[in-house]
Scaffold this motif. Structure first.
Motif, PDB file in Angstrom:
ATOM      1  N   UNK A  20      11.904  -4.326   0.618  1.00 43.59           N
ATOM      2  CA  UNK A  20      11.525  -4.129   1.340  1.00 43.59           C
ATOM      3  C   UNK A  20      10.048  -3.162   1.701  1.00 43.59           C
ATOM      4  N   UNK A  21      10.613  -2.229   0.601  1.00 42.76           N
ATOM      5  CA  UNK A  21       8.986  -1.774   0.260  1.00 42.76           C
ATOM      6  C   UNK A  21       8.074  -1.969  -0.668  1.00 42.76           C
ATOM      7  N   UNK A  22       8.624  -2.704  -1.427  1.00 43.56           N
ATOM      8  CA  UNK A  22       7.511  -3.277  -2.418  1.00 43.56           C
ATOM      9  C   UNK A  22       6.832  -4.553  -1.424  1.00 43.56           C
ATOM     10  N   UNK A  23       7.910  -5.141  -1.015  1.00 45.01           N
ATOM     11  CA  UNK A  23       6.678  -6.015   0.183  1.00 45.01           C
ATOM     12  C   UNK A  23       5.258  -5.583   1.186  1.00 45.01           C
ATOM     13  N   UNK A  24       5.894  -4.412   1.595  1.00 39.51           N
ATOM     14  CA  UNK A  24       5.246  -3.804   2.321  1.00 39.51           C
ATOM     15  C   UNK A  24       3.280  -3.181   1.727  1.00 39.51           C
ATOM     16  N   UNK A  25       3.725  -2.486   0.807  1.00 40.51           N
ATOM     17  CA  UNK A  25       3.119  -1.654  -0.507  1.00 40.51           C
ATOM     18  C   UNK A  25       2.084  -2.903  -1.183  1.00 40.51           C
ATOM     19  N   UNK A  26       2.987  -3.989  -1.410  1.00 42.18           N
ATOM     20  CA  UNK A  26       1.466  -5.156  -1.398  1.00 42.18           C
ATOM     21  C   UNK A  26       1.039  -6.132  -0.209  1.00 42.18           C
ATOM     22  N   UNK A  52      -6.267  -0.250  -3.886  1.00 40.78           N
ATOM     23  CA  UNK A  52      -5.234  -1.357  -3.997  1.00 40.78           C
ATOM     24  C   UNK A  52      -5.345  -2.060  -4.660  1.00 40.78           C
ATOM     25  N   UNK A  53      -5.107  -1.955  -6.192  1.00 42.30           N
ATOM     26  CA  UNK A  53      -4.727  -1.913  -7.954  1.00 42.30           C
ATOM     27  C   UNK A  53      -3.533  -0.898  -7.918  1.00 42.30           C
ATOM     28  N   UNK A  54      -3.526   0.413  -7.445  1.00 48.03           N
ATOM     29  CA  UNK A  54      -2.487   1.670  -7.501  1.00 48.03           C
ATOM     30  C   UNK A  54      -1.661   0.975  -6.846  1.00 48.03           C
ATOM     31  N   UNK A  55      -2.043   0.422  -5.234  1.00 49.04           N
ATOM     32  CA  UNK A  55      -0.475   0.338  -4.040  1.00 49.04           C
ATOM     33  C   UNK A  55      -0.111  -0.408  -4.884  1.00 49.04           C
ATOM     34  N   UNK A  56      -0.915  -2.332  -5.462  1.00 47.90           N
ATOM     35  CA  UNK A  56       0.113  -3.165  -6.013  1.00 47.90           C
ATOM     36  C   UNK A  56       0.939  -2.792  -7.389  1.00 47.90           C
ATOM     37  N   UNK A  57       0.340  -2.198  -8.006  1.00 48.57           N
ATOM     38  CA  UNK A  57       0.816  -1.548  -9.506  1.00 48.57           C
ATOM     39  C   UNK A  57       2.574  -0.946  -8.575  1.00 48.57           C
ATOM     40  N   UNK A  58       2.628   0.480  -8.116  1.00 48.66           N
ATOM     41  CA  UNK A  58       3.746   0.664  -7.133  1.00 48.66           C
ATOM     42  C   UNK A  58       4.128  -0.007  -6.520  1.00 48.66           C
ATOM     43  N   UNK A  59       4.154  -1.418  -5.695  1.00 45.91           N
ATOM     44  CA  UNK A  59       5.213  -2.428  -4.906  1.00 45.91           C
ATOM     45  C   UNK A  59       5.837  -2.769  -5.926  1.00 45.91           C
ATOM     46  N   UNK A  60       5.001  -2.858  -7.463  1.00 44.10           N
ATOM     47  CA  UNK A  60       5.938  -3.911  -8.402  1.00 44.10           C
ATOM     48  C   UNK A  60       6.380  -3.756  -8.972  1.00 44.10           C
ATOM     49  N   UNK A  61       6.490  -1.673  -8.968  1.00 42.40           N
ATOM     50  CA  UNK A  61       7.593  -0.909 -10.040  1.00 42.40           C
ATOM     51  C   UNK A  61       8.633  -0.948  -8.648  1.00 42.40           C
ATOM     52  N   UNK A  62       8.239  -0.655  -7.234  1.00 46.03           N
ATOM     53  CA  UNK A  62       8.969  -0.862  -5.923  1.00 46.03           C
ATOM     54  C   UNK A  62      10.309  -2.314  -6.157  1.00 46.03           C
ATOM     55  N   UNK A  63       9.144  -3.157  -6.687  1.00 47.96           N
ATOM     56  CA  UNK A  63      10.841  -4.457  -6.924  1.00 47.96           C
ATOM     57  C   UNK A  63      11.037  -4.521  -8.147  1.00 47.96           C
ATOM     58  N   UNK A  64      11.208  -4.214  -9.121  1.00 47.46           N
ATOM     59  CA  UNK A  64      11.887  -4.148 -10.206  1.00 47.46           C
ATOM     60  C   UNK A  64      12.663  -3.120 -10.410  1.00 47.46           C
ATOM     61  N   UNK A  65      12.698  -1.869  -9.167  1.00 39.57           N
ATOM     62  CA  UNK A  65      13.856  -1.137  -8.734  1.00 39.57           C
ATOM     63  C   UNK A  65      14.836  -1.773  -8.084  1.00 39.57           C
ATOM     64  N   UNK A  66      14.227  -2.577  -7.423  1.00 34.11           N
ATOM     65  CA  UNK A  66      15.270  -3.720  -6.315  1.00 34.11           C
ATOM     66  C   UNK A  66      16.163  -4.621  -7.059  1.00 34.11           C
ATOM     67  N   UNK A  67      15.621  -5.073  -8.405  1.00 32.43           N
ATOM     68  CA  UNK A  67      16.464  -5.555  -9.217  1.00 32.43           C
ATOM     69  C   UNK A  67      17.061  -5.131 -10.126  1.00 32.43           C
TER      70      UNK A  67
END
Length: 107
Positions: A20-26, A52-67
């Motif tokens: 959910x956080x990853x989607x919000x950041x993205x 925008x790129x920095x926030x997108x990168x954090x979204x990626x990390x959140x998604x990997x955390x979820x995985x």
């Protein structure tokens, strides 16, 4: 070269919260990116693009955390550096080389 580690405090506790956080950041990153003017196929506001790129990168990390959490990794054991993410993906997603490549591209 050792990349500086970052501290995760007050972040998502479950895989669902991480996604959910990853989607919000993205979505935030996309909103910022879409607001940047383009001239001759080039973004004109570099500072906003970097944001925008920095926030997108954090979204990626959140998604990997979820995985990782869905694979049984406790929240306190989640990586805090890019090397940690690469190591964890090698351990938990060793058959998915694309995920590791995509993280490298995002990094």
């Amino acid at each position: 070269m050792k990349i500086k580690e970052f501290i995760k405090t007050g972040l998502a506790k479950t895989p669902k919260e991480c996604i959910s956080e990853a989607k919000r950041y993205y979505e935030n990153a996309e909103t910022i990116r879409k607001s940047i003017p383009i001239k001759d196929n080039t973004y004109t506001d570099i500072k906003s693009l970097q944001k925008a790129c920095g926030i997108g990168y954090l979204a990626c990390l959140f998604a990997i955390d979820g995985f990782l959490m869905s694979k049984g990794v406790a929240g306190s054991q989640l990586p805090t550096s890019i090397e940690g993410y690469w190591d964890m993906l090698e351990k938990y997603a060793h058959r998915n080389g694309r995920l590791t490549r995509e993280l490298t591209v995002a990094y």
